[in-house]
Design a protein around this motif. Structure first.
Motif, PDB file in Angstrom:
ATOM      1  N   SER A 182       8.953 -13.884  -1.706  1.00 19.47           N
ATOM      2  CA  SER A 182       9.999 -13.620  -2.694  1.00 19.47           C
ATOM      3  C   SER A 182      10.111 -12.119  -2.946  1.00 19.47           C
ATOM      4  N   VAL A 183      11.258 -11.709  -3.468  1.00 21.15           N
ATOM      5  CA  VAL A 183      11.500 -10.294  -3.770  1.00 21.15           C
ATOM      6  C   VAL A 183      10.412  -9.745  -4.691  1.00 21.15           C
ATOM      7  N   ILE A 184      10.088 -10.500  -5.745  1.00 17.72           N
ATOM      8  CA  ILE A 184       9.123  -9.996  -6.726  1.00 17.72           C
ATOM      9  C   ILE A 184       7.716  -9.935  -6.133  1.00 17.72           C
ATOM     10  N   ASN A 185       7.389 -10.846  -5.207  1.00 13.59           N
ATOM     11  CA  ASN A 185       6.070 -10.775  -4.580  1.00 13.59           C
ATOM     12  C   ASN A 185       5.967  -9.629  -3.582  1.00 13.59           C
ATOM     13  N   ARG A 186       7.079  -9.273  -2.949  1.00 14.73           N
ATOM     14  CA  ARG A 186       7.060  -8.097  -2.071  1.00 14.73           C
ATOM     15  C   ARG A 186       6.784  -6.838  -2.898  1.00 14.73           C
ATOM     16  N   ALA A 187       7.413  -6.774  -4.071  1.00 17.31           N
ATOM     17  CA  ALA A 187       7.160  -5.640  -4.973  1.00 17.31           C
ATOM     18  C   ALA A 187       5.722  -5.663  -5.480  1.00 17.31           C
ATOM     19  N   GLN A 188       5.212  -6.874  -5.750  1.00 17.34           N
ATOM     20  CA  GLN A 188       3.845  -7.025  -6.260  1.00 17.34           C
ATOM     21  C   GLN A 188       2.818  -6.532  -5.247  1.00 17.34           C
ATOM     22  N   ILE A 189       3.006  -6.896  -3.975  1.00 13.25           N
ATOM     23  CA  ILE A 189       2.058  -6.479  -2.937  1.00 13.25           C
ATOM     24  C   ILE A 189       1.953  -4.958  -2.902  1.00 13.25           C
ATOM     25  N   ILE A 190       3.106  -4.285  -2.975  1.00 17.95           N
ATOM     26  CA  ILE A 190       3.124  -2.819  -2.954  1.00 17.95           C
ATOM     27  C   ILE A 190       2.435  -2.257  -4.191  1.00 17.95           C
ATOM     28  N   ASP A 191       2.829  -2.747  -5.370  1.00 16.24           N
ATOM     29  CA  ASP A 191       2.307  -2.185  -6.617  1.00 16.24           C
ATOM     30  C   ASP A 191       0.817  -2.468  -6.778  1.00 16.24           C
ATOM     31  N   ASP A 192       0.402  -3.695  -6.457  1.00 16.41           N
ATOM     32  CA  ASP A 192      -1.027  -4.016  -6.531  1.00 16.41           C
ATOM     33  C   ASP A 192      -1.828  -3.120  -5.598  1.00 16.41           C
ATOM     34  N   ALA A 193      -1.332  -2.942  -4.371  1.00 19.72           N
ATOM     35  CA  ALA A 193      -2.081  -2.159  -3.384  1.00 19.72           C
ATOM     36  C   ALA A 193      -2.275  -0.714  -3.844  1.00 19.72           C
ATOM     37  N   PHE A 194      -1.222  -0.086  -4.367  1.00 20.39           N
ATOM     38  CA  PHE A 194      -1.357   1.301  -4.815  1.00 20.39           C
ATOM     39  C   PHE A 194      -2.288   1.411  -6.026  1.00 20.39           C
ATOM     40  N   SER A 195      -2.220   0.436  -6.932  1.00 15.20           N
ATOM     41  CA  SER A 195      -3.121   0.456  -8.093  1.00 15.20           C
ATOM     42  C   SER A 195      -4.565   0.208  -7.668  1.00 15.20           C
ATOM     43  N   LEU A 196      -4.763  -0.705  -6.729  1.00 22.16           N
ATOM     44  CA  LEU A 196      -6.114  -0.982  -6.228  1.00 22.16           C
ATOM     45  C   LEU A 196      -6.687   0.228  -5.500  1.00 22.16           C
ATOM     46  N   ALA A 197      -5.823   0.947  -4.779  1.00 19.44           N
ATOM     47  CA  ALA A 197      -6.284   2.154  -4.081  1.00 19.44           C
ATOM     48  C   ALA A 197      -6.691   3.226  -5.088  1.00 19.44           C
ATOM     49  N   ARG A 198      -5.894   3.359  -6.148  1.00 18.72           N
ATOM     50  CA  ARG A 198      -6.222   4.352  -7.178  1.00 18.72           C
ATOM     51  C   ARG A 198      -7.543   4.000  -7.862  1.00 18.72           C
ATOM     52  N   ALA A 199      -7.814   2.703  -7.970  1.00 15.39           N
ATOM     53  CA  ALA A 199      -9.068   2.245  -8.576  1.00 15.39           C
ATOM     54  C   ALA A 199     -10.215   2.211  -7.570  1.00 15.39           C
ATOM     55  N   LYS A 200      -9.941   2.671  -6.349  1.00 13.06           N
ATOM     56  CA  LYS A 200     -10.933   2.737  -5.266  1.00 13.06           C
ATOM     57  C   LYS A 200     -11.459   1.363  -4.854  1.00 13.06           C
ATOM     58  N   LEU A 201     -10.605   0.354  -4.988  1.00 10.20           N
ATOM     59  CA  LEU A 201     -10.989  -0.986  -4.544  1.00 10.20           C
ATOM     60  C   LEU A 201     -10.530  -1.245  -3.115  1.00 10.20           C
ATOM     61  N   ILE A 202      -9.518  -0.506  -2.657  1.00  7.51           N
ATOM     62  CA  ILE A 202      -9.098  -0.549  -1.254  1.00  7.51           C
ATOM     63  C   ILE A 202      -8.824   0.883  -0.802  1.00  7.51           C
ATOM     64  N   ASN A 203      -8.676   1.064   0.509  1.00  7.12           N
ATOM     65  CA  ASN A 203      -8.409   2.384   1.063  1.00  7.12           C
ATOM     66  C   ASN A 203      -6.973   2.816   0.772  1.00  7.12           C
ATOM     67  N   THR A 204      -6.772   4.125   0.572  1.00  6.14           N
ATOM     68  CA  THR A 204      -5.437   4.652   0.277  1.00  6.14           C
ATOM     69  C   THR A 204      -4.446   4.347   1.396  1.00  6.14           C
ATOM     70  N   THR A 205      -4.889   4.432   2.641  1.00  2.00           N
ATOM     71  CA  THR A 205      -3.959   4.186   3.749  1.00  2.00           C
ATOM     72  C   THR A 205      -3.532   2.720   3.820  1.00  2.00           C
ATOM     73  N   LEU A 206      -4.354   1.806   3.310  1.00  4.99           N
ATOM     74  CA  LEU A 206      -3.937   0.404   3.246  1.00  4.99           C
ATOM     75  C   LEU A 206      -2.761   0.263   2.283  1.00  4.99           C
ATOM     76  N   ALA A 207      -2.824   0.973   1.158  1.00  8.30           N
ATOM     77  CA  ALA A 207      -1.698   0.954   0.214  1.00  8.30           C
ATOM     78  C   ALA A 207      -0.442   1.516   0.873  1.00  8.30           C
ATOM     79  N   LEU A 208      -0.579   2.616   1.595  1.00  8.52           N
ATOM     80  CA  LEU A 208       0.580   3.211   2.267  1.00  8.52           C
ATOM     81  C   LEU A 208       1.175   2.259   3.303  1.00  8.52           C
ATOM     82  N   ARG A 209       0.329   1.472   3.949  1.00  6.80           N
ATOM     83  CA  ARG A 209       0.816   0.528   4.972  1.00  6.80           C
ATOM     84  C   ARG A 209       1.739  -0.541   4.391  1.00  6.80           C
ATOM     85  N   THR A 210       1.636  -0.804   3.076  1.00  9.61           N
ATOM     86  CA  THR A 210       2.531  -1.804   2.474  1.00  9.61           C
ATOM     87  C   THR A 210       3.976  -1.323   2.457  1.00  9.61           C
ATOM     88  N   THR A 211       4.211  -0.033   2.719  1.00  9.35           N
ATOM     89  CA  THR A 211       5.578   0.510   2.684  1.00  9.35           C
ATOM     90  C   THR A 211       6.217   0.604   4.064  1.00  9.35           C
TER      91      THR A 211
END
Length: 495
Positions: A182-211
């Motif tokens: 869904s549209v909102i889940n596509r947005a969620q994947i991106i937003d969660d990934a960037f927030s998780l990267a900022r919290a050092k729970l995932i790698n920064t480049t993984l967040a960038l890959r969502t785009t």
């Protein structure tokens, strides 16, 4: 802000797991019972519980009050981690700054009763409740090309992390057929990934890959999610060598969206019918012009030039005025700026004056920005209540930021005397100017500014100054840890 935003989110979650008819029934009973009276929050839980008890077949694992007290009486919200290799599901208190210390204890030990709506390979599954810190839900164990997505339609107030294999499969799905989600889940994947990267729970480049799939995305919400997160990268890197590669990446991703709206609007002669499309058209033009997509700047300049030639007849659509004004002034010269100033002085609508006041801060010409800064302290030119926000607009401009910083430091005594007493916007002045600060030199300048003006004081900006020092320190650390990796990733994606 927290009360309203978090309150709305947890009530939506409550409505989702009770179902809307049951929620509406309990709410109606509550409102009718307490019409013209005072209540406490437990009264709402009681009436919703009555609605649950009167609904055969509705099963929730705890009472409404037991579930909701954990969401309303604890700070923040959880991050749920799903390991699809084992089916293990865990929760913990989500902290954007992993080094922060939570000083306030919780009677619930920062655990929540979490309703998790989820899907497997695009098929909705039965809702699952996570009631402990760790649990195993065997249905979430997958293999091969199967993937799991938790928090469908973002019905729950929590972030979601996965094992790396599942992240990879989700990103593969986005890149092959993103509309399965869904549209909102596509947005969620991106937003969660960037927030998780900022919290050092995932790698920064993984967040960038969502785009990376965005070149095929046409909907507003995922684009808005991505641009808000990437804006932080622009602010940190737009004065460094990383920006060239970042700009090239954005150009590659936004160009198909720009061409989409060129077609949808019959070469910019019509307004998109959908409300979200109208918002996304603004994004497409703003970013495309900013990164140099062919044809965008010429289009903007031609619209602005037509207005300059006939000042009494502005044909620029209201939706696009802020974007057009800013970019036309940014890529123009003194003639474009002076025209905007004349229109600002004669504007009869407050909204039009506000747009022009913001747009004039977009110029890349230093002497125009310095002149505009001088205007901010002249009440005959800029209203006193607009001075602080105008300085912030100038600081938002990469060329204007050092000019605004020097201006404020040189005139701090006067600015504090005139605007520091009881001005709501004054607290935003320091944070607005220092949001790009990310070097040791800038940190030392900030500390010196504090020492040099202790005798003057900072008033309502005192906390903002301390936070600016903390944020600059955090930015320095983040750049040291991520700059090389981020630079390498953007280069790889654009060559």
């Amino acid at each position: 802000s927290i009360s309203y935003n978090k309150g709305a989110a947890v009530l939506r979650m409550l409505s989702e797991f009770l179902t809307e008819p049951v929620f509406a029934q309990g709410l109606s009973s509550y409102l009718n019972t307490f019409a013209f009276k005072n209540t406490v929050y437990t009264d709402l839980w009681d009436h919703l519980q009555q609605a649950v008890d009167n609904t055969p077949g509705l099963d929730i694992p705890r009472s409404v009050s037991e579930i909701m007290n954990r969401w309303t009486l604890q700070m923040g919200f959880p991050v749920v981690t799903v390991d699809t290799r084992t089916g293990t599901v865990t929760q913990k208190h989500f902290l954007l700054d992993p080094d922060s210390v939570v000083g306030r204890p919780s009677q619930f030990n920062y655990t929540w009763f979490i309703p998790i709506k989820w899907m497997k390979n695009g098929v909705d599954q039965q809702q699952y409740w996570l009631l402990d810190k760790t649990d195993t839900h065997s249905s979430m164990r997958v293999s091969g090309e199967e993937w799991v997505l938790a928090n469908t339609n973002v019905s729950g107030f929590f972030r979601v992390n996965y094992d790396l294999d599942n992240w990879g499969r989700l990103l593969s799905q986005l890149n092959t057929n993103h509309q399965v989600l869904s549209v909102i889940n596509r947005a969620q994947i991106i937003d969660d990934a960037f927030s998780l990267a900022r919290a050092k729970l995932i790698n920064t480049t993984l967040a960038l890959r969502t785009t990376t799939y965005l070149s095929r995305e046409r909907d507003y919400i995922p684009w808005e999610s991505a641009l808000r997160n990437l804006d932080n990268y622009v602010l940190i890197f737009d004065r460094t060598e990383v920006y060239g590669a970042l700009q090239a990446y954005l150009k590659k991703q936004i160009k198909p969206l720009f061409e989409h709206f060129r077609t949808l609007t019959a070469n910019w002669t019509r307004v998109p019918t959908g409300h979200s499309d109208q918002y996304n058209q603004i994004n497409a033009l703003r970013i495309a012009c900013g990164v140099g997509v062919e044809g965008c700047r010429e289009l903007i300049k031609s619209w602005y030039r037509q207005w300059m030639e006939n000042p009494d007849h502005n044909q620029i659509h209201p939706n696009l005025k802020s974007t057009v004004y800013c970019n036309a002034i940014a890529f123009g010269g003194v003639e474009e700026w002076d025209f905007a100033w004349r229109m600002f002085q004669t504007a009869s609508l407050a909204s039009e004056a506000s747009r022009l006041r913001s747009a004039m801060a977009c110029t890349k010409t230093p002497w125009l920005l310095n002149r505009y800064l001088e205007y901010t302290l002249d009440p005959t030119k800029i209203r006193k209540q607009d001075s602080i926000s105008t300085i912030q607009y100038i600081a938002r401009n990469v060329v204007g930021m050092p000019l605004a910083w020097n201006f404020v430091r040189a005139r701090w005594s006067y600015i504090f005397e005139q605007y520091g007493q009881g001005s709501f916007s004054f607290t935003n002045l320091i944070s607005g100017i220092t949001m790009r600060f990310s070097t040791e030199f800038e940190l030392q300048e900030l500390k010196r500014f504090k020492e040099d003006n202790l005798h003057v004081g900072f008033g309502s900006a005192t906390l903002a100054l301390e936070q600016a020092i903390e944020k600059t320190t955090a930015n320095i650390k983040w750049v040291n840890e991520n700059k090389a990796e981020v630079f390498k990733w953007f280069i790889k994606e654009t060559t």
